[in-house]
Design an enzyme around this catalytic site. Structure first.
Site, mmCIF file in Angstrom:
data_model
loop_
_atom_site.group_PDB
_atom_site.id
_atom_site.type_symbol
_atom_site.label_atom_id
_atom_site.label_comp_id
_atom_site.label_asym_id
_atom_site.label_seq_id
_atom_site.Cartn_x
_atom_site.Cartn_y
_atom_site.Cartn_z
ATOM 1 N N LYS A 254 0.108 -11.267 6.402
ATOM 2 C CA LYS A 254 1.026 -10.627 7.350
ATOM 3 C C LYS A 254 0.434 -10.600 8.752
ATOM 4 O O LYS A 254 1.153 -10.547 9.735
ATOM 5 C CB LYS A 254 1.318 -9.189 6.898
ATOM 6 C CG LYS A 254 2.305 -9.130 5.757
ATOM 7 C CD LYS A 254 3.205 -7.913 5.909
ATOM 8 C CE LYS A 254 4.461 -8.032 5.071
ATOM 9 N NZ LYS A 254 4.319 -7.970 3.663
ATOM 10 N N ARG A 255 -0.885 -10.620 8.812
ATOM 11 C CA ARG A 255 -1.504 -10.475 10.130
ATOM 12 C C ARG A 255 -1.616 -11.789 10.899
ATOM 13 O O ARG A 255 -1.895 -11.795 12.076
ATOM 14 C CB ARG A 255 -2.892 -9.841 9.979
ATOM 15 C CG ARG A 255 -2.827 -8.334 9.808
ATOM 16 C CD ARG A 255 -4.200 -7.743 9.706
ATOM 17 N NE ARG A 255 -4.900 -8.247 8.538
ATOM 18 C CZ ARG A 255 -4.740 -7.767 7.307
ATOM 19 N NH1 ARG A 255 -3.912 -6.772 7.106
ATOM 20 N NH2 ARG A 255 -5.405 -8.259 6.293
#
Ligand code: GLU
Length: 491
Positions: A254-255
């Site tokens: 997600k990052r």
């Protein structure tokens, strides 16, 4: 067949991920292809994970991509409200109905007990999950809890045996053993529903025909199918789009910058390029072709085209798409789209006049062949837009082209002839520069380079004569004067 109704159901718990927006896009494409409805429902039942502004960013991301909706939190619609936090009564009623029909029960177990149970299960390597202690609680215990007002959750009474089967439009025939599923919570003790409860009830009440979502929701589906059965409702068609992997074939974290959807807007990608790329991220037309207009994709989009293997987020491919779309933009469009990036860099004022817009258009036209993202515009074009005494001379270029005898003389000669040029256009400008080289009996490059450095501060850029044409007579003469002044101060 019933009219297609599909939904995008974001939880406002953070920034939109590329996977979220792809889900939205596939739902939208399916609705537009089938003449159905596409709605947005905000799944905001987890109060602890609520992030301020997350709903607005989700909607902004969709608008940027050109995805519109027929019903939703901001526009309402016949099946509203479209915020789950405003529908609590509906879930409560349905939970009571399930309790009454024996498909759900109240569970009074304390958090301490559940924590201990879990610890015990983990220690022994057992599957974790609720042990159903409250499922067959004697009537007098239930009465006592009720009298004392003990807080409770409502749990689904999972069938103890049997197999749950359904057909997924991508994954095919699915079957799960009910006995491996525990009695999940439907209603929390604060009166809020869980995701499972609100999702199933709303998909039914909102008459959703197809649930198109990411593969990560596949394990929730047997629970949902069993809940639909318990309610006596037919379940929608389930469609799980395969995972999106990074180029290294690992699950996209997600990052990662490429996973955060709004980075594409910030970094100067065109929404139509991202639209084209994302439509083909887990869906295929079966043709050997990359470029499709929005209309062509809508026309072709259907569920059998969803591919069974994971999709790969190939950032080089995104850059390639962007380049193709940028080069295809009409010039006025390119200027209009580049403008916000130039403004953000402080190169253009907040309210440029017509002449300035026209100038920017001509500048962007020169960069169109090279530019990969709109965000590159300031760095590529800053010398065009900075004041004549503000653009920066590259030190190495000064060293090479200004610190030698004759440098000022070359520029003076060019300046003199520029000043008297009647038709300010590339061809005439080129003739002058080459003419000066001839007169001095030196190579054209020895005039071309110092002129470029004088006018732009650097040694590279779009074609020199086109650049000078766009800069215009006044600017060019002022800049030559500035460079001559600089050279004079060096010696
Ligand atoms: N609220 C869920 C999410 O955040 C929706 C999942 C579903 O579509 O069922 O993705």
């Amino acid at each position: 067949m019933a009219k297609v109704r599909v939904r995008y159901a974001p939880s406002p718990t953070g920034k939109p991920h590329i996977g979220n927006i792809r889900t939205a896009l596939f739902n939208w494409l399916f609705a537009r292809h089938s003449g159905g409805d596409f709605l947005i429902r905000i799944e905001d039942t987890d109060r602890e994970r609520f992030v301020e502004g997350a709903i607005e960013t989700q909607l902004h991301a969709l608008k940027w991509l050109g995805v519109d909706w027929d019903e939703g939190p901001d526009i309402g619609g016949p099946f509203g409200p479209y915020y789950q936090s405003q529908r609590l009564e509906l879930y409560k009623e349905r939970a009571e109905a399930l309790i009454a029909s024996g498909h759900a029960y109240r569970c009074y177990c304390t958090k301490e007990r559940l924590d201990k149970l879990r610890e015990h299960q983990v220690e022994r390597g057992l599957p974790t999950g609720y042990d159903r202690r409250c499922r067959d609680l004697p009537a007098e215990d239930v009465a006592r809890h009720e009298a004392e007002g003990t807080p409770y959750v409502v749990r689904f009474a999972m069938p103890r045996e049997g197999t749950v089967t359904w057909t997924d439009a991508v994954f095919g025939e699915m079957s799960w053993e009910a006995r491996i599923l525990d009695d999940h919570v439907l209603m929390k003790s604060d009166g809020f529903p869980t995701y499972h409860m609100a999702n199933v009830v709303d998909d039914h009440l909102m008459e959703i025909t197809h649930v198109i979502r990411g593969e990560e929701w596949l394990p929730s589906t047997p629970r949902h199918v069993l809940m639909y059965q318990a309610f006596g409702w037919t379940h929608p068609v389930f469609v799980h789009a395969t995972n999106i992997l990074g180029k290294d074939r690992r699950k996209l974290s997600k990052r990662e910058a490429s996973a955060e959807f709004l980075n594409y807007e910030r970094d100067g990608y065109l929404p139509e390029a991202i639209f084209n790329f994302m439509a083909l991220l887990g869906w295929s037309t079966g043709e050997d072709r990359d470029m499709y207009t929005r209309e062509e994709i809508i026309e072709r989009f259907d569920l059998p085209g969803l591919v069974g293997r994971p999709a790969i987020l190939d950032t080089d491919k995104i850059a390639w798409y962007n380049g193709v779309y940028i080069r295809a933009l009409p010039l006025t469009d390119l200027a209009r789209r580049g403008l916000p990036y130039l403004q953000a860099a402080g190169l253009v004022s907040g309210t440029p006049g017509d002449a300035e817009i026209d100038y920017i258009g001509r500048v962007m036209a020169l960069e169109q062949e090279r530019i990969k993202t709109l965000a590159e515009a300031p760095q590529l074009a800053d010398f065009f837009l900075l004041d004549d005494d503000k653009y920066v001379f590259d030190e190495k270029a000064v060293q090479k082209w200004f610190r030698n005898e004759g440098a000022a003389d070359k520029l003076r000669r060019v300046r003199e002839r520029f000043e008297s040029l009647s038709d300010w256009a590339a061809a005439g400008l080129e003739e002058i520069v080459r003419g000066v080289a001839e007169t001095l009996e030196i190579k054209p490059a020895e005039v071309i380079h110092p002129v470029r450095v004088a006018l732009t501060g650097r040694t590279f850029g779009p074609g020199l004569y086109e650049t000078i044409e766009v800069l215009g007579r006044d600017r060019s003469l002022r800049r030559l004067d500035r460079a001559i002044g600089l050279i004079d101060s060096l010696v």
